[in-house]
Design an enzyme around this catalytic site. Structure first.
Site, PDB file in Angstrom:
ATOM      1  N   LYS A   1       0.830  -1.219   0.000  1.00 32.73           N
ATOM      2  CA  LYS A   1       0.000   0.000   0.000  1.00 32.73           C
ATOM      3  C   LYS A   1       0.857   1.258   0.000  1.00 32.73           C
ATOM      4  CE  LYS A   1      -2.111  -0.963   3.896  1.00 32.73           C
ATOM      5  NZ  LYS A   1      -1.422  -2.221   4.225  1.00 32.73           N
TER       6      LYS A   1
ATOM      7  N   ARG B   1     -10.117   1.487   8.560  1.00 37.88           N
ATOM      8  CA  ARG B   1      -9.820   0.084   8.845  1.00 37.88           C
ATOM      9  C   ARG B   1     -10.832  -0.572   9.765  1.00 37.88           C
ATOM     10  NH1 ARG B   1      -3.434  -1.146   8.977  1.00 37.88           N
ATOM     11  NH2 ARG B   1      -2.826   0.891   8.265  1.00 37.88           N
TER      12      ARG B   1
ATOM     13  N   ARG C   1      11.752  -6.357   5.177  1.00 41.93           N
ATOM     14  CA  ARG C   1      11.710  -4.973   5.689  1.00 41.93           C
ATOM     15  C   ARG C   1      12.235  -4.911   7.122  1.00 41.93           C
ATOM     16  NH1 ARG C   1       6.155  -1.851   5.603  1.00 41.93           N
ATOM     17  NH2 ARG C   1       5.816  -3.163   7.427  1.00 41.93           N
TER      18      ARG C   1
ATOM     19  N   ARG D   1      11.571  -1.797  11.444  1.00 38.93           N
ATOM     20  CA  ARG D   1      10.321  -1.213  11.962  1.00 38.93           C
ATOM     21  C   ARG D   1       9.870  -2.019  13.178  1.00 38.93           C
ATOM     22  NH1 ARG D   1       5.061   0.038   8.164  1.00 38.93           N
ATOM     23  NH2 ARG D   1       3.872  -1.134   9.713  1.00 38.93           N
TER      24      ARG D   1
ATOM     25  N   ARG E   1      -0.839  -8.576  13.399  1.00 36.53           N
ATOM     26  CA  ARG E   1      -1.353  -7.545  12.474  1.00 36.53           C
ATOM     27  C   ARG E   1      -2.176  -8.189  11.357  1.00 36.53           C
ATOM     28  NH1 ARG E   1       4.051  -5.351  10.853  1.00 36.53           N
ATOM     29  NH2 ARG E   1       2.966  -4.171   9.238  1.00 36.53           N
TER      30      ARG E   1
HETATM   31  P1  AP5 Z   1       4.686  -1.520   1.938  1.00 38.44           P
HETATM   32  O1  AP5 Z   1       4.483  -0.682   0.739  1.00 38.44           O
HETATM   33  O2  AP5 Z   1       5.303  -0.911   3.135  1.00 38.44           O
HETATM   34  O3  AP5 Z   1       3.314  -2.265   2.317  1.00 38.44           O
HETATM   35  P2  AP5 Z   1       2.105  -1.796   3.164  1.00 38.44           P
HETATM   36  O4  AP5 Z   1       0.910  -2.439   2.593  1.00 38.44           O
HETATM   37  O5  AP5 Z   1       2.114  -0.299   3.279  1.00 38.44           O
HETATM   38  O6  AP5 Z   1       2.471  -2.489   4.554  1.00 38.44           O
HETATM   39  P3  AP5 Z   1       2.483  -1.898   6.027  1.00 38.44           P
HETATM   40  O7  AP5 Z   1       3.269  -2.881   6.856  1.00 38.44           O
HETATM   41  O8  AP5 Z   1       2.897  -0.477   6.050  1.00 38.44           O
HETATM   42  O9  AP5 Z   1       0.984  -2.023   6.365  1.00 38.44           O
HETATM   43  P4  AP5 Z   1       0.296  -1.953   7.708  1.00 38.44           P
HETATM   44  O10 AP5 Z   1      -1.086  -1.799   7.289  1.00 38.44           O
HETATM   45  O11 AP5 Z   1       0.582  -3.108   8.596  1.00 38.44           O
HETATM   46  O12 AP5 Z   1       1.018  -0.741   8.460  1.00 38.44           O
HETATM   47  P5  AP5 Z   1       0.599   0.787   8.691  1.00 38.44           P
HETATM   48  O13 AP5 Z   1       1.828   1.565   8.711  1.00 38.44           O
HETATM   49  O14 AP5 Z   1      -0.479   1.176   7.796  1.00 38.44           O
HETATM   50  O15 AP5 Z   1       5.539  -2.794   1.476  1.00 38.44           O
HETATM   51  C1  AP5 Z   1       6.016  -3.724   2.437  1.00 38.44           C
HETATM   52  C2  AP5 Z   1       7.449  -4.105   2.069  1.00 38.44           C
HETATM   53  O16 AP5 Z   1       7.441  -4.793   0.820  1.00 38.44           O
HETATM   54  C3  AP5 Z   1       8.384  -2.898   1.895  1.00 38.44           C
HETATM   55  O17 AP5 Z   1       9.651  -3.222   2.393  1.00 38.44           O
HETATM   56  C4  AP5 Z   1       8.412  -2.704   0.369  1.00 38.44           C
HETATM   57  O18 AP5 Z   1       9.631  -2.150  -0.043  1.00 38.44           O
HETATM   58  C5  AP5 Z   1       8.232  -4.120  -0.137  1.00 38.44           C
HETATM   59  N1  AP5 Z   1       7.492  -4.185  -1.406  1.00 38.44           N
HETATM   60  C6  AP5 Z   1       6.434  -3.417  -1.780  1.00 38.44           C
HETATM   61  N2  AP5 Z   1       6.000  -3.795  -3.016  1.00 38.44           N
HETATM   62  C7  AP5 Z   1       6.781  -4.840  -3.395  1.00 38.44           C
HETATM   63  C8  AP5 Z   1       6.809  -5.664  -4.569  1.00 38.44           C
HETATM   64  N3  AP5 Z   1       5.934  -5.486  -5.589  1.00 38.44           N
HETATM   65  N4  AP5 Z   1       7.730  -6.650  -4.628  1.00 38.44           N
HETATM   66  C9  AP5 Z   1       8.615  -6.837  -3.594  1.00 38.44           C
HETATM   67  N5  AP5 Z   1       8.646  -6.075  -2.476  1.00 38.44           N
HETATM   68  C10 AP5 Z   1       7.726  -5.096  -2.373  1.00 38.44           C
HETATM   69  O19 AP5 Z   1       0.009   0.715  10.192  1.00 38.44           O
HETATM   70  C11 AP5 Z   1       0.879   0.467  11.269  1.00 38.44           C
HETATM   71  C12 AP5 Z   1       0.113   0.554  12.574  1.00 38.44           C
HETATM   72  O20 AP5 Z   1      -0.402   1.887  12.740  1.00 38.44           O
HETATM   73  C13 AP5 Z   1      -1.116  -0.351  12.706  1.00 38.44           C
HETATM   74  O21 AP5 Z   1      -0.784  -1.661  13.109  1.00 38.44           O
HETATM   75  C14 AP5 Z   1      -1.910   0.421  13.763  1.00 38.44           C
HETATM   76  O22 AP5 Z   1      -1.376   0.215  15.057  1.00 38.44           O
HETATM   77  C15 AP5 Z   1      -1.673   1.860  13.365  1.00 38.44           C
HETATM   78  N6  AP5 Z   1      -2.689   2.333  12.404  1.00 38.44           N
HETATM   79  C16 AP5 Z   1      -2.482   2.730  11.114  1.00 38.44           C
HETATM   80  N7  AP5 Z   1      -3.640   3.067  10.543  1.00 38.44           N
HETATM   81  C17 AP5 Z   1      -4.610   2.872  11.460  1.00 38.44           C
HETATM   82  C18 AP5 Z   1      -6.026   3.020  11.453  1.00 38.44           C
HETATM   83  N8  AP5 Z   1      -6.695   3.441  10.354  1.00 38.44           N
HETATM   84  N9  AP5 Z   1      -6.700   2.724  12.585  1.00 38.44           N
HETATM   85  C19 AP5 Z   1      -6.068   2.330  13.704  1.00 38.44           C
HETATM   86  N10 AP5 Z   1      -4.739   2.124  13.773  1.00 38.44           N
HETATM   87  C20 AP5 Z   1      -4.012   2.413  12.661  1.00 38.44           C
HETATM   88 MG    MG Z   2       2.341   1.060   4.851  1.00 38.15          MG
END
Ligand code: AP5
Ligand code: MG
Length: 188
Positions: free
Chosen positions: A13, A88, A127, A133, A144
């Site tokens: 994402k 979410r 990652r 992270r 998660r």
């Molecule tokens: P990446 O692009 O980082 O993927 P992502 O889908 O953004 O994954 P996240 O881990 O960021 O998602 P998440 O939903 O768990 O975390 P968030 O920060 O939103 O890609 C992942 C890896 O793969 C990277 O290293 C990238 O380089 C690699 N990659 C990408 N594309 C690739 C490809 N095609 N091929 C190979 N490699 C690839 O949330 C974190 C925390 O914040 C949550 O757990 C929660 O505590 C809080 N939070 C965030 N939003 C909310 C909400 N709305 N409500 C409540 N709590 C929230």
């Molecule tokens: Mg992300």
């Protein structure tokens, strides 16, 4: 244009949202990135969020909704925005609906990025090695994914019923996924 990105942790994402938002000329709003920046700066919001993030739990809706409400009323969101990782929960969907309704706006498209579970784990393990992270440890990663399946995956059906959902295959090279996204989002 107002776009929402959904998909499990590690679906890509953040990677794709940054590229697509730049292409569309709209801000990329990642709730996870905003929380992490606040944790790093030691703000009050960061203190409220950190324990939940480290445990792989969602930050309470009241905190998250207030943060998004504030962010999307900034001037730079006038032409639109790309929300990455929000909404979410059922409550967040209702709150976003209310925010948009009061501004006389609506969503154009909700993108679900789909990726195999094995690939998600591979990406997050990598990652963890590259970036360290704090929520990319094995236990927290697994939790998660469970939280996503329980609380967020059901929302996909909600947006599908509204006719807003497009599914995009997130497997393969980053550039190939971006091309698929551009093809479906720009047509929309
Ligand atoms: P990446 O692009 O980082 O993927 P992502 O889908 O953004 O994954 P996240 O881990 O960021 O998602 P998440 O939903 O768990 O975390 P968030 O920060 O939103 O890609 C992942 C890896 O793969 C990277 O290293 C990238 O380089 C690699 N990659 C990408 N594309 C690739 C490809 N095609 N091929 C190979 N490699 C690839 O949330 C974190 C925390 O914040 C949550 O757990 C929660 O505590 C809080 N939070 C965030 N939003 C909310 C909400 N709305 N409500 C409540 N709590 C929230
Ligand atoms: Mg992300």
């Amino acid at each position: 244009m107002r776009v929402v990105f959904m998909g499990p942790p590690g679906a890509g994402k953040g990677t794709q949202a940054a590229l697509l938002a730049a292409r569309l000329g709209i801000p990329h709003i990642s709730t996870g990135d905003i929380f992490r920046a606040n944790v790093a700066q030691g703000t009050e919001l960061g203190k409220q969020a950190q324990q939940y993030m480290d445990a792989g739990e969602y930050v309470p809706d009241t905190v998250t909704n207030a943060m998004v409400r504030d962010r999307i009323t900034h001037e730079d969101c006038r032409p639109g925005f790309l929300l990455d990782g929000y909404p979410r929960t059922v409550e967040q969907v209702a709150e976003l609906d209310a925010m948009l309704r009061s501004a006389g706006q609506k969503l154009d498209v909700v993108v679900e990025l789909t990726v195999d579970i094995d690939e998600v784990v591979t990406r997050l393990v990598k990652r963890a090695q590259d970036q360290g992270r704090s929520d990319d440890t094995e236990d927290v990663m697994r939790h998660r994914l469970e939280v996503y399946a329980e609380q967020t995956a059901p929302l996909i059906e909600t947006y599908s019923e509204r006719g807003l959902l497009v599914r995009v295959d997130g497997m393969g090279a980053i550039e190939d996924v971006t091309e698929r996204l551009i093809a479906v989002v720009i047509v929309n």
